[in-house]
Design a protein around this motif. Structure first.
Motif, PDB file in Angstrom:
ATOM      1  N   GLU A 246     -77.531  37.371  17.092  1.00 40.21           N
ATOM      2  CA  GLU A 246     -78.434  38.487  16.796  1.00 40.21           C
ATOM      3  C   GLU A 246     -79.272  38.841  18.017  1.00 40.21           C
ATOM      4  OE1 GLU A 246     -78.742  40.382  14.192  1.00 40.21           O
ATOM      5  OE2 GLU A 246     -77.194  39.395  13.003  1.00 40.21           O
ATOM      6  N   ASN A 247     -79.740  37.844  18.750  1.00 45.77           N
ATOM      7  CA  ASN A 247     -80.525  38.112  19.961  1.00 45.77           C
ATOM      8  C   ASN A 247     -79.678  38.790  21.022  1.00 45.77           C
ATOM      9  OD1 ASN A 247     -81.472  35.356  18.644  1.00 45.77           O
ATOM     10  ND2 ASN A 247     -83.272  36.281  19.579  1.00 45.77           N
ATOM     11  N   VAL A 248     -78.419  38.366  21.138  1.00 44.41           N
ATOM     12  CA  VAL A 248     -77.532  38.971  22.126  1.00 44.41           C
ATOM     13  C   VAL A 248     -77.255  40.426  21.777  1.00 44.41           C
ATOM     14  CG1 VAL A 248     -75.225  38.877  23.135  1.00 44.41           C
ATOM     15  CG2 VAL A 248     -76.491  36.763  22.765  1.00 44.41           C
ATOM     16  N   SER A 249     -77.023  40.711  20.505  1.00 47.59           N
ATOM     17  CA  SER A 249     -76.758  42.097  20.108  1.00 47.59           C
ATOM     18  C   SER A 249     -77.985  42.972  20.312  1.00 47.59           C
ATOM     19  CB  SER A 249     -76.316  42.144  18.644  1.00 47.59           C
ATOM     20  OG  SER A 249     -77.348  41.684  17.785  1.00 47.59           O
ATOM     21  N   THR A 250     -79.170  42.432  20.041  1.00 43.86           N
ATOM     22  CA  THR A 250     -80.396  43.196  20.298  1.00 43.86           C
ATOM     23  C   THR A 250     -80.551  43.488  21.783  1.00 43.86           C
ATOM     24  OG1 THR A 250     -81.466  42.165  18.389  1.00 43.86           O
ATOM     25  CG2 THR A 250     -82.891  43.206  20.026  1.00 43.86           C
ATOM     26  N   ALA A 251     -80.284  42.487  22.612  1.00 43.77           N
ATOM     27  CA  ALA A 251     -80.352  42.698  24.062  1.00 43.77           C
ATOM     28  C   ALA A 251     -79.333  43.735  24.515  1.00 43.77           C
ATOM     29  CB  ALA A 251     -80.122  41.368  24.789  1.00 43.77           C
ATOM     30  N   ALA A 252     -78.145  43.703  23.924  1.00 41.46           N
ATOM     31  CA  ALA A 252     -77.113  44.676  24.297  1.00 41.46           C
ATOM     32  C   ALA A 252     -77.536  46.094  23.946  1.00 41.46           C
ATOM     33  CB  ALA A 252     -75.790  44.327  23.612  1.00 41.46           C
ATOM     34  N   VAL A 253     -78.183  46.273  22.796  1.00 41.42           N
ATOM     35  CA  VAL A 253     -78.647  47.604  22.408  1.00 41.42           C
ATOM     36  C   VAL A 253     -79.716  48.102  23.372  1.00 41.42           C
ATOM     37  CG1 VAL A 253     -79.875  48.908  20.636  1.00 41.42           C
ATOM     38  CG2 VAL A 253     -78.054  47.343  19.987  1.00 41.42           C
ATOM     39  N   THR A 310     -76.341  57.664  22.237  1.00 42.55           N
ATOM     40  CA  THR A 310     -77.188  56.474  22.128  1.00 42.55           C
ATOM     41  C   THR A 310     -77.151  55.904  20.711  1.00 42.55           C
ATOM     42  OG1 THR A 310     -78.660  57.343  23.844  1.00 42.55           O
ATOM     43  CG2 THR A 310     -79.511  55.580  22.446  1.00 42.55           C
ATOM     44  N   MET A 311     -77.272  56.767  19.701  1.00 37.65           N
ATOM     45  CA  MET A 311     -77.221  56.289  18.322  1.00 37.65           C
ATOM     46  C   MET A 311     -75.860  55.701  17.989  1.00 37.65           C
ATOM     47  SD  MET A 311     -79.489  59.001  16.103  1.00 37.65           S
ATOM     48  CE  MET A 311     -78.701  60.490  16.738  1.00 37.65           C
ATOM     49  N   LEU A 312     -74.798  56.328  18.482  1.00 37.51           N
ATOM     50  CA  LEU A 312     -73.455  55.807  18.237  1.00 37.51           C
ATOM     51  C   LEU A 312     -73.280  54.432  18.863  1.00 37.51           C
ATOM     52  CD1 LEU A 312     -70.567  56.219  17.188  1.00 37.51           C
ATOM     53  CD2 LEU A 312     -70.035  57.351  19.354  1.00 37.51           C
ATOM     54  N   MET A 313     -73.770  54.265  20.087  1.00 39.80           N
ATOM     55  CA  MET A 313     -73.672  52.969  20.763  1.00 39.80           C
ATOM     56  C   MET A 313     -74.426  51.889  19.984  1.00 39.80           C
ATOM     57  SD  MET A 313     -75.706  50.782  22.790  1.00 39.80           S
ATOM     58  CE  MET A 313     -76.993  51.936  23.291  1.00 39.80           C
ATOM     59  N   ALA A 314     -75.651  52.203  19.547  1.00 42.76           N
ATOM     60  CA  ALA A 314     -76.445  51.212  18.812  1.00 42.76           C
ATOM     61  C   ALA A 314     -75.778  50.834  17.499  1.00 42.76           C
ATOM     62  CB  ALA A 314     -77.849  51.768  18.563  1.00 42.76           C
ATOM     63  N   VAL A 315     -75.237  51.828  16.784  1.00 42.70           N
ATOM     64  CA  VAL A 315     -74.572  51.551  15.504  1.00 42.70           C
ATOM     65  C   VAL A 315     -73.342  50.676  15.717  1.00 42.70           C
ATOM     66  CG1 VAL A 315     -73.281  52.607  13.626  1.00 42.70           C
ATOM     67  CG2 VAL A 315     -75.463  53.577  14.328  1.00 42.70           C
ATOM     68  N   LEU A 316     -72.545  50.973  16.738  1.00 42.34           N
ATOM     69  CA  LEU A 316     -71.337  50.195  16.989  1.00 42.34           C
ATOM     70  C   LEU A 316     -71.675  48.747  17.322  1.00 42.34           C
ATOM     71  CD1 LEU A 316     -69.132  52.710  19.034  1.00 42.34           C
ATOM     72  CD2 LEU A 316     -68.843  51.973  16.655  1.00 42.34           C
ATOM     73  N   VAL A 317     -72.693  48.537  18.166  1.00 42.68           N
ATOM     74  CA  VAL A 317     -73.055  47.166  18.557  1.00 42.68           C
ATOM     75  C   VAL A 317     -73.583  46.386  17.361  1.00 42.68           C
ATOM     76  CG1 VAL A 317     -74.627  45.783  19.965  1.00 42.68           C
ATOM     77  CG2 VAL A 317     -73.489  47.760  20.968  1.00 42.68           C
ATOM     78  N   LEU A 318     -74.518  46.972  16.622  1.00 48.81           N
ATOM     79  CA  LEU A 318     -75.112  46.263  15.492  1.00 48.81           C
ATOM     80  C   LEU A 318     -74.110  46.085  14.357  1.00 48.81           C
ATOM     81  CD1 LEU A 318     -78.639  47.939  15.434  1.00 48.81           C
ATOM     82  CD2 LEU A 318     -77.995  45.721  16.385  1.00 48.81           C
ATOM     83  N   PHE A 319     -73.284  47.099  14.097  1.00 50.13           N
ATOM     84  CA  PHE A 319     -72.288  46.984  13.026  1.00 50.13           C
ATOM     85  C   PHE A 319     -71.228  45.955  13.390  1.00 50.13           C
ATOM     86  CE2 PHE A 319     -68.339  48.343  10.917  1.00 50.13           C
ATOM     87  CZ  PHE A 319     -68.767  48.313   9.602  1.00 50.13           C
ATOM     88  N   GLY A 320     -70.815  45.923  14.674  1.00 48.88           N
ATOM     89  CA  GLY A 320     -69.840  44.925  15.104  1.00 48.88           C
ATOM     90  C   GLY A 320     -70.366  43.520  14.954  1.00 48.88           C
ATOM     91  N   THR A 321     -71.647  43.321  15.288  1.00 53.08           N
ATOM     92  CA  THR A 321     -72.249  42.000  15.124  1.00 53.08           C
ATOM     93  C   THR A 321     -72.322  41.606  13.652  1.00 53.08           C
ATOM     94  OG1 THR A 321     -73.572  42.370  17.109  1.00 53.08           O
ATOM     95  CG2 THR A 321     -74.270  40.605  15.653  1.00 53.08           C
ATOM     96  N   ARG A 322     -72.710  42.561  12.804  1.00 57.74           N
ATOM     97  CA  ARG A 322     -72.802  42.263  11.372  1.00 57.74           C
ATOM     98  C   ARG A 322     -71.446  41.919  10.783  1.00 57.74           C
ATOM     99  NH1 ARG A 322     -76.670  43.750   7.841  1.00 57.74           N
ATOM    100  NH2 ARG A 322     -77.978  43.336   9.655  1.00 57.74           N
ATOM    101  N   GLN A 323     -70.397  42.619  11.235  1.00 61.16           N
ATOM    102  CA  GLN A 323     -69.058  42.324  10.735  1.00 61.16           C
ATOM    103  C   GLN A 323     -68.629  40.910  11.094  1.00 61.16           C
ATOM    104  OE1 GLN A 323     -68.566  44.714   8.387  1.00 61.16           O
ATOM    105  NE2 GLN A 323     -66.464  44.971   9.067  1.00 61.16           N
ATOM    106  N   LYS A 324     -68.935  40.490  12.329  1.00 63.37           N
ATOM    107  CA  LYS A 324     -68.600  39.128  12.740  1.00 63.37           C
ATOM    108  C   LYS A 324     -69.373  38.099  11.924  1.00 63.37           C
ATOM    109  CE  LYS A 324     -67.230  40.304  17.479  1.00 63.37           C
ATOM    110  NZ  LYS A 324     -67.530  40.120  18.917  1.00 63.37           N
ATOM    111  N   GLU A 325     -70.654  38.413  11.618  1.00 61.81           N
ATOM    112  CA  GLU A 325     -71.446  37.485  10.820  1.00 61.81           C
ATOM    113  C   GLU A 325     -70.880  37.359   9.412  1.00 61.81           C
ATOM    114  OE1 GLU A 325     -73.995  35.516  11.426  1.00 61.81           O
ATOM    115  OE2 GLU A 325     -74.014  35.973  13.570  1.00 61.81           O
ATOM    116  N   ASP A 326     -70.455  38.498   8.839  1.00 57.91           N
ATOM    117  CA  ASP A 326     -69.916  38.469   7.472  1.00 57.91           C
ATOM    118  C   ASP A 326     -68.568  37.744   7.423  1.00 57.91           C
ATOM    119  OD1 ASP A 326     -72.110  39.872   6.691  1.00 57.91           O
ATOM    120  OD2 ASP A 326     -71.125  41.834   6.733  1.00 57.91           O
ATOM    121  N   ALA A 327     -67.810  37.800   8.532  1.00 60.52           N
ATOM    122  CA  ALA A 327     -66.494  37.167   8.563  1.00 60.52           C
ATOM    123  C   ALA A 327     -66.580  35.649   8.678  1.00 60.52           C
ATOM    124  CB  ALA A 327     -65.666  37.732   9.703  1.00 60.52           C
ATOM    125  N   ARG A 328     -67.717  35.138   9.125  1.00 62.36           N
ATOM    126  CA  ARG A 328     -67.858  33.695   9.325  1.00 62.36           C
ATOM    127  C   ARG A 328     -67.995  32.959   7.984  1.00 62.36           C
ATOM    128  NH1 ARG A 328     -72.609  32.675  13.440  1.00 62.36           N
ATOM    129  NH2 ARG A 328     -72.046  30.566  12.898  1.00 62.36           N
TER     130      ARG A 328
END
Length: 328
Positions: A246-253, A310-328
């Motif tokens: 989560e910290n890495v995805s926030t930094a990426a955004v 900018t909004m598209l980039m933020a959504v893709l990064v945060l949504f991608g992170t959430r998908q990985k979290e849900d898959a675990r």
């Protein structure tokens, strides 16, 4: 003989069903008005309203205060995507958006590992010697304003007595050679030179962010990985990195948003957008279009495009992170 009657317990109130209506009281209304209504009003006035206004002006030929704007539909957007300078600036922003987060976050994570778990593997988990001093020194560039960083690196990259050329010439002077590279004036090096300046300025901040995240991981987790025979690299990639995702995805955004701006660094280091617009970015070109060329409608169209990206980039990064979290 009279016997005392034990007091009876008050009847328990029946649980409220889900369909029951919540009682509206003045205190409840005041609470929602203060803690929901006021922030929502501020957000609408200072965020939503300017964006809608910019979108409206992007559909006009507004040139500032000269005359009333005329509605021209999507002509500004059509002209925009046929403009080679805008396309080059957008390409540079995309390059920054890809390169800056990857390089900065990778370096910051590696440094955070060194100062938290990179010490001796025997005994308690600790970082390298002098980790506290290293954290302070690494954070120092972040407190320097971006304008000052740009000026500083412009002097470092100067072809006439710049520090970088001076360091490169130290071994060459021994054999009678001398080089003078215009790092910001050469299309091959200009973007990389600016990336190096931005990374130097921001890597310390993200290192401290990751250090705080790593410190919050229970030490038992890392100890268990060490007992299983995992080395530093394995612990960093397989244990620590997933736990601070989560910290890495926030930094990426945040890094992505900054990479889509870059106005200060470009304006200071390459004021005209570089040789042949080699370092031009949309924010600087937008400023020039609006305040030098007085084409505010076109500049508003640029702002709308960058806001959507900018909004598209933020959504893709945060949504991608959430998908990985849900898959675990």
């Amino acid at each position: 003989m009279m016997t005392a009657v034990p007091p009876t317990a008050p009847p328990e109130s029946a649980p409220r069903s889900r369909g029951a209506r919540v009682r509206v009281t003045p205190s409840r209304i005041l609470f929602f008005a203060l803690f929901l209504g006021v922030p929502m009003l501020v957000y609408v006035v200072f965020v939503v309203s300017p964006f809608l206004q910019a979108f409206y002006y992007s559909l006009t030929d507004w040139r500032g205060l000269a005359r009333a704007p005329q509605f021209i539909g999507l002509d500004n957007y059509i002209t925009l995507f046929q403009d080679p300078i805008f396309l080059k600036a957008l390409r540079n922003n995309v390059i920054f958006m890809i390169v800056l987060p990857v390089v900065t976050i990778s370096l910051a994570f590696a440094l955070a590992i060194l100062v938290t778990v990179g010490g001796n593997t025997r005994g308690a988990i600790r970082g390298i010697r002098g980790a506290t001093i290293f954290r302070v020194v690494s954070f120092f560039p972040y407190v320097i304003p971006a304008v000052v960083v740009g000026i500083l690196f412009a002097f470092i990259y100067s072809p006439n007595g710049g520090l970088l050329n001076g360091l490169l010439n130290l071994p060459l002077n021994l054999v009678g050679l001398d080089i003078s590279i215009a790092w910001l004036g050469d299309r091959r090096f200009a973007l990389l030179a600016i990336v190096a300046a931005v990374v130097w300025s921001l890597v310390g901040f993200y290192m401290v962010l990751f250090v705080a995240a790593i410190k919050s991981i229970p030490s038992e987790v890392i100890e268990a990985a060490r007992i299983d025979g995992a080395g530093r690299f394995r612990i960093s990639i397989a244990v620590i990195l997933p736990m601070i995702r989560e910290n890495v995805s926030t930094a990426a955004v945040y890094m992505g948003i900054m990479a889509l701006d870059m106005f200060v660094y470009i304006s200071v280091m390459t004021p005209s957008g570089g040789i042949g617009k080699s370092t031009e970015v949309v924010s600087r070109y937008l400023y020039q279009t609006a305040f030098s060329d007085s084409r505010f409608g076109m500049a508003s169209a640029m702002g709308v495009v960058m806001a959507l990206i900018t909004m598209l980039m933020a959504v893709l990064v945060l949504f991608g992170t959430r998908q990985k979290e849900d898959a675990r």
